[in-house]
Structure formats: structure tokens, C-alpha cells
Design an enzyme around this catalytic site. Sequence first.
Site, PDB file in Angstrom:
ATOM      1  N   CYS A  80      10.252  -3.591  -0.388  1.00  0.00           N
ATOM      2  CA  CYS A  80       8.790  -3.100  -0.331  1.00  0.00           C
ATOM      3  C   CYS A  80       8.269  -2.430  -1.623  1.00  0.00           C
ATOM      4  CB  CYS A  80       8.556  -2.192   0.690  1.00  0.00           C
ATOM      5  SG  CYS A  80       8.974  -2.494   2.464  1.00  0.00           S
ATOM      6  N   HIS A 134       4.043   1.460  -1.121  1.00  0.00           N
ATOM      7  CA  HIS A 134       5.321   1.860  -0.415  1.00  0.00           C
ATOM      8  C   HIS A 134       4.937   2.888   0.705  1.00  0.00           C
ATOM      9  CE1 HIS A 134       9.145   1.669   1.246  1.00  0.00           C
ATOM     10  NE2 HIS A 134       9.711   2.738   0.493  1.00  0.00           N
TER      11      HIS A 134
END
Length: 524
Positions: A80, A134
Site C-alpha cells: 500500500c 496509506h
Amino acid sequence: MSDQKKFKKVLFAVTLALLSLACNQAEKPKKKPNILFISIDDLRPNIGAYGDTIAITPNMDQLAGEGILFKQAFCQVAVCAPSRASLMLGVRPDSTRVWHLGDKFREINPQAVTMPQYFEKFGYYTVNIGKIFHNYMPDSISWDEPDLRPERYKRKDWLKRDGETFYISEEINKMQVRKRDSLLKIRPVRYADGWNTGPAYEAADVADSMYYDGAQTELAKKTLTRLSKMDKPFYFGLGYFRPHLPFAAPKKYWDLYDPEKIPLSPNPNIPGGAPIYSMNSMYELRSYDGFHDIGHPTSSFRMDEDRTRKLRHGYYASVSYVDALLGDLMAHLKKLGIYDNTIIILWGDHGWKLGDLNSWGKMTNYDIDLKVPIILRYPEQEKRGVKTDAMVELVDLFPSLCELAGIKVPDYMQGTSFVPLTKNPEKPWKKAVFSQFHRRPKVSADGHRYMGYSMNTEKYHYVEWYGWDPETGTRGDFKGRELYDRISDPYETVNIAEDPEEQGIIQNLSKELAAGWQEAKPKL
């Protein structure tokens, strides 16, 4: 006054009014298109529009039917934080210096200009709901309205909690509190603020809005209603958490599927001849109840079929859940009358292994983790319902949206606008696309650190592995390579890098990898 003179007078007045109206319209510039920027966490291309005959995704399929679908789209890093940092800054990981999950781009690059920051300079009003950067790294300076979240999730002790960690079951919720308290006593700073405990799936018989993604969709609809009344165009980042673990979704989406009819992975084994450091340890799944026993993919561990089917079932249910939420959102855009003047782009941040390569999760350089969905629909699009085999990358999104919005593309971009492909899907395009992965010692099968540089061409997938110095961000000695034939071996079952017949090809590919993305750009 005669009737003829009266008629001429009325005609003259009408003519003046029409001319005045025309002048006013000419003076008023056309409103720039809105942008709805939809991220779906851990979404691999298991969508009907991508040819998956099991997936029930009518709304994503509809969006693809009204726009363009990129069949060969790749992320820059299959995890991510690095993937999203690269995408949102428009440059590649060795430039962002965000290489693994815990790296925080704003600490590393305090002066970085993100996509919403850049669009704000050109008159866009920017809003964020859900996971765009994120988890809860909302990067408040990027948005006019950062980190909006549903009212019931604004508790002080939940502000650093990820939207993916919420369950319906009260028993699970109480257990999470107990576990978190114990974990924070051992180490007070933890991933997801210590909330990422519990089962790997849940199928509660509740309304869509009872889970986090459903609640934030309701908030998104209210926000869109408000934004639609503004004079400014909006850039709305909406990040869905599912199908990230845990696979927690309303029961009705589980009921869409017969788990016995969901096929198992076509390649359940690690590639023959692959270096052991190419695989991740599966620590993400191992942290969930019922999966603490799973071993490293390179070990003798094999997941039993019952658990395998349960997880694959949960993934598909989660995808269908998000698809239904998207359908509700699109209907609301149409109701507001702003659908036709909105650029809608849907993307996944990386792939996800569902038993593929004897593994679960992401975090490798294999195509099962690198390939992502990208679907784009925009106002006055010349060709709709088209697909392209041209290779594109997530780093291309920033310049592409700039071009579609009619604003200057920053000259430091390391991607290429793929807008020309929307007009000619068969247009010759990039010769190669590039990704990489930082394998850390604690998750490497041999306990060492590596950086793997990956390049996909039309025919080959080539990877070179090096030692890595995380302090200086520089590569060390060459450690090994992988080569896969994307045509004859699309599931990457055998590493043919040591095949004597491939050595000439490897020399050419190695030079091409070293030349990098600059030499692979299309001729525009």
C-alpha cells in the site's frame, strides 16, 4: 403604429436579448470537469469486465462499458504505502524513497506536492474520505477537507484506527479491546494502532451501511450533494477498504456465491527455480485468528482446502459488496445531475494472492501482485466501452488526470498520460513497465535484505535482485534474476533465467531494465 412596425420592434428586442445571452454565455467559461478518484484497497482484476466469470460486479462492469478498461495495468510496488505514494506524487519509488509499508512520504519529502494539492492550485476543491494515502496517513495539507469520516467513527481512541478493522460482532469487538490493551503495554506504537486483531472474515446479516465502507458511502453521497452546489469543480478522493482483510461484508454478498463453484488458484505452487527471497512471509494473514499456524510459502506448508475456499469466498463477497456501494454512488451522481461532467477513475493499489504461488497477500514482484484494475470514464469521451492491451502504470494517473482536466502536466512527472489510448486503444505504447520490491530481513526466507527490480514487456517478465542499503537507499551486489515468458507461462510457474537458450534475451532485457522507464516511453 402599424402591425408591421410593432413586429419589427419586437423582433429587434428579441434579437438584442438573444445576442446579449450569447455574449454572456461566451464570457462565462465552461466549468472544469469534476474528478471522482476511487481507490479500492487490494483489488486485483477479479471483475466481470476483466473476464472473471465468477465475480458479480455489475456496477464496475457498467462503468467499464461507459469508458475504457486497461487490461495491462501495473503498480510500482505491490504494497500500500509505496504504491500510493508513487501514484499520488507522480514519481517512482526510488524518487519518493518510500519503499515499504512503514515509510511515511511526508516525513521523507516534507515539500512534496500531491495530486490534490496540485489540482487545488488550478481551482479544484479537494475532499478526502477513506483510504487514499496509506491507511490513516490522511496528509491533511493535501486537502481542503481532509479525512472526513462517518460520525459514529469519530471516537478519540479510533482516530488512528483503520476502517478495515471494524466488525459487527460485539464479542469480537470486546476481544479486540482486550488484545489491543495487552499489545500496547508491550509496545505502544503499533500498526493500525493495535486494532488489527480478530477473525479473517465475518458475514453479518446487516444493512450495507453498518460496515465501514457502507457508512462512508452514505457520507460520500451527502458530501457530493454539498459539493454539487459549489461554483468550483471538485477533486474527491474516495478510498474503499474492502476487499482488504478481514473479509467482513454483509451476509447477502456472501450468499451471492457458492463456495464450491469458486475455482481454486490455477497456480498454487511457488515458481520452479525462483530464489527463496522472492516470496513474502504472509505475516498479514498470519495475524488473524485461525491462521497463526501458516508457514512461509517456501516451506512445506500448504493451506487446507476448507480454509482456502473460505478465504476466496470472502474475497469475492467483499468485492461484490464494494461494487454494490459503487452502484449506489453512481446513481446518486446521476440524481444530482453531475455524472456527465465528472471524470471517474477507479483503480486498485496492487494485486493480491488468493492461494496463488502457495501464498496469500501481496508483497512480491510477481504479476499476480503487480497487475491492477484501472477503469476510466470521462465527459465527452470519444470511444466508450473499449479495452486496451497497452501497458500502463499507476504512476501514469497523475499526468492523465491533468490532461483530462485541461491543466498543465508538471514537468517532473515520471509517468505518461494515457489519454491518447482512450482515443485510439490500439495505439503503439510503452515498450515496458517497471516495478520493484524491498524484501526486508524479518520477512525474507533467508533473513537477508534485497531490492528486486521488475520489468514487464509484451512477452517477458524480468526481475533482477540486489543487496540493499536502507540507510542510503542504494543497491549493493547483484544476487539473482528471474525470467518468465508471459505468453507461454502467464501464471509464472517456472523461472527460466538459467536456461542456456535464454541468455541472449536476458542480456537484452538487463540492458532495457537498466535504461529504465525513460527509454520505454511511447512515441507521442
